[in-house]
Design an enzyme around this catalytic site. Structure first.
Site, PDB file in Angstrom:
ATOM      1  CG  ASP A   5     -10.216  55.720   9.280  1.00  0.00           C
ATOM      2  OD1 ASP A   5     -10.186  54.475   9.203  1.00  0.00           O
ATOM      3  OD2 ASP A   5      -9.330  56.447   8.794  1.00  0.00           O
ATOM      4  CB  THR A  51      -5.444  48.826  10.948  1.00  0.00           C
ATOM      5  OG1 THR A  51      -5.483  49.533  12.191  1.00  0.00           O
ATOM      6  CG2 THR A  51      -5.388  49.808   9.812  1.00  0.00           C
ATOM      7  NE  ARG A  73      -2.896  56.900   2.698  1.00  0.00           N
ATOM      8  CZ  ARG A  73      -3.725  56.374   3.592  1.00  0.00           C
ATOM      9  NH1 ARG A  73      -3.266  55.554   4.506  1.00  0.00           N
ATOM     10  NH2 ARG A  73      -5.001  56.658   3.562  1.00  0.00           N
ATOM     11  CE  LYS A 127      -8.820  50.542   6.569  1.00  0.00           C
ATOM     12  NZ  LYS A 127      -7.500  50.468   5.926  1.00  0.00           N
ATOM     13  CB  THR A 128     -11.198  56.569   3.199  1.00  0.00           C
ATOM     14  OG1 THR A 128     -10.460  56.233   4.364  1.00  0.00           O
ATOM     15  CG2 THR A 128     -11.952  57.859   3.410  1.00  0.00           C
TER      16      THR A 128
HETATM   17  P1  ADP Z   1      -7.501  53.691   3.705  1.00  0.00           P
HETATM   18  O1  ADP Z   1      -8.795  54.372   4.044  1.00  0.00           O
HETATM   19  O2  ADP Z   1      -7.624  52.198   3.639  1.00  0.00           O
HETATM   20  O3  ADP Z   1      -6.343  54.128   4.580  1.00  0.00           O
HETATM   21  P2  ADP Z   1      -7.672  55.279   1.268  1.00  0.00           P
HETATM   22  O4  ADP Z   1      -9.060  54.966   0.798  1.00  0.00           O
HETATM   23  O5  ADP Z   1      -7.461  56.617   1.897  1.00  0.00           O
HETATM   24  O6  ADP Z   1      -7.101  54.118   2.205  1.00  0.00           O
HETATM   25  O7  ADP Z   1      -6.709  55.115  -0.029  1.00  0.00           O
HETATM   26  C1  ADP Z   1      -5.384  55.597  -0.066  1.00  0.00           C
HETATM   27  C2  ADP Z   1      -5.070  56.182  -1.422  1.00  0.00           C
HETATM   28  O8  ADP Z   1      -4.994  55.141  -2.393  1.00  0.00           O
HETATM   29  C3  ADP Z   1      -6.126  57.159  -1.918  1.00  0.00           C
HETATM   30  O9  ADP Z   1      -5.462  58.257  -2.532  1.00  0.00           O
HETATM   31  C4  ADP Z   1      -6.927  56.361  -2.955  1.00  0.00           C
HETATM   32  O10 ADP Z   1      -7.380  57.196  -3.981  1.00  0.00           O
HETATM   33  C5  ADP Z   1      -5.925  55.338  -3.460  1.00  0.00           C
HETATM   34  N1  ADP Z   1      -6.543  54.042  -3.722  1.00  0.00           N
HETATM   35  C6  ADP Z   1      -6.836  53.119  -2.783  1.00  0.00           C
HETATM   36  N2  ADP Z   1      -7.369  52.032  -3.338  1.00  0.00           N
HETATM   37  C7  ADP Z   1      -7.407  52.248  -4.653  1.00  0.00           C
HETATM   38  C8  ADP Z   1      -7.859  51.453  -5.774  1.00  0.00           C
HETATM   39  N3  ADP Z   1      -8.327  50.226  -5.594  1.00  0.00           N
HETATM   40  N4  ADP Z   1      -7.788  51.993  -7.017  1.00  0.00           N
HETATM   41  C9  ADP Z   1      -7.281  53.223  -7.165  1.00  0.00           C
HETATM   42  N5  ADP Z   1      -6.826  54.018  -6.154  1.00  0.00           N
HETATM   43  C10 ADP Z   1      -6.893  53.538  -4.915  1.00  0.00           C
END
Ligand code: ADP
Length: 348
Positions: A130, A179, A238, A85-86
């Site tokens: 977030d 979430t 992650r 998401k981030t």
């Molecule tokens: P969230 O905000 O949903 O908790 P993040 O955006 O922080 O998740 O992503 C977690 C990790 O996974 C980060 O290091 C990101 O670079 C990697 N990541 C997430 N989605 C992808 C994707 N579709 N392709 C490549 N890397 C991804």
């Protein structure tokens, strides 16, 4: 980082709570600072693996707003932690040729926190909040007019001396991440023009993410090794990236190599007490506990038996056990499946 320590037996409930789980999708402090991970964040939509439907909806929204020379619609992204998401919020800002400001709802405590954030924005910028379901009511109410009319309606002073003041804001895009979609109030939810679910990833997609990251870490991964790692990553980038970093530690320190074979992965995970199904000691304790009862068992009874928090079990431990067919939730309680029983009794 305290990884699952080898001297903790599967039945030692008291120590376990302090551990950080390798297979938990929530971000851990090390990951907030890890430069390799920052470099690994995809910087274009092409590099962002998977989520094709979501990407195409976002693409249309971005192109439409560029065409109209307006900020993109406020967007709500919902799904489990660690799914991207981030990362998507940054990508959207990049595509819009603007900046993304980051905030988390629990840190926005007082009205002046959100006012400061909004006044600090420049025309067209993206504000990412977030855990938006955790905003307090006052902050949320201030956001309503900010989102709808790019205006802040503030009440200054108290009682008889109270005055209303309106401040115009630059036009911006709010991206909220959560979430827990159901915990967002209807008035807030209705103010998002787009609401998109981010799904778990397939094994092939996770393998691709692992392979891309391994290049950045200068690792040479056997094909089957990256696939095996993808299979135990619980559909979550992650977790995949974290497991790969721990495998790299093991390869460099114990085996002094950059070549990651299937066998090396198996041994590395073993040393972290993660088995070939991707289950760790907490999962196994949960399964052992249920295996002692042949009847459906209520979540609260399991939580009391394990000395754990029931919502942690419900949202962190159970989903993966259900996904791999080891557990079912029945109206009378949780029950191991035949597969789950076989695994806990024979380790297979
Ligand atoms: P969230 O905000 O949903 O908790 P993040 O955006 O922080 O998740 O992503 C977690 C990790 O996974 C980060 O290091 C990101 O670079 C990697 N990541 C997430 N989605 C992808 C994707 N579709 N392709 C490549 N890397 C991804």
């Amino acid at each position: 980082m305290a990884i699952i320590s080898s001297n903790i037996g599967d039945n030692d409930f008291s120590l376990r709570k302090k551990e950080l789980r390798l297979v938990d999708s929530k971000i851990i402090p090390e990951e907030k600072r890890n430069n390799n991970l920052n470099l690994a964040r995809p910087v274009t939509f092409q590099e962002f693996i998977g989520q094709e439907k979501l990407k195409s909806s976002l693409r249309i929204a971005i192109d439409a707003s560029i065409y109209r020379k307006e900020p993109m619609e406020h967007t709500l992204l919902y799904g489990q932690p660690g799914l991207g998401k981030t990362t998507l919020a940054f990508l959207i800002a990049k595509e819009m040729n603007t900046k993304c400001r980051l905030a988390t709802a629990p840190a926005i405590e007082r009205p002046r926190d959100i006012v400061g954030l909004l006044l600090g924005l420049k025309e067209g910028e993206v504000l990412f909040i977030d855990e938006i379901h955790r905003l307090n009511r006052l902050t949320e109410e201030l956001l309503y007019s900010a989102m709808e009319d790019f205006r802040l309606d503030l009440t200054m002073g108290a009682n008889r001396g109270a005055r209303c003041r309106t401040i115009n804001l630059p036009r911006f895009t709010l991206i909220g991440a959560t979430t827990k979609l159901a915990s967002i109030s209807a008035p807030l939810r209705d103010r998002f023009g787009l609401s998109q679910k981010i799904e778990f990833y397939t094994y092939d997609e996770l393998q691709q993410i692992i392979v891309n990251f391994s290049k950045l870490l200068n690792l040479n991964l056997e094909d089957e090794a990256s696939y095996n790692l993808a299979k135990i990553s619980r559909g979550t980038p992650r977790i995949a990236l974290r497991l790969l970093r721990r495998v790299r530690d093991y390869a460099q320190v114990v085996k002094k190599t950059h070549f990651i074979s299937v066998n090396l992965i198996k041994n590395a995970l073993n040393s972290y007490q993660i088995d070939e199904k991707g289950l760790d000691s907490l999962d196994r304790q949960y399964l052992s506990f249920l295996n002692q009862n042949n009847n459906p068992t209520g979540l609260d009874a399991i939580a009391a038996g394990l000395g754990d928090d029931s919502s942690m079990l419900e949202f962190v431990v159970e989903p993966y056990l259900i996904q791999i067919g080891f557990l079912t939730r029945t109206p009378r309680g949780r029950l191991l499946t035949a597969l789950g029983k076989k695994y806990i009794n024979s380790g297979k």
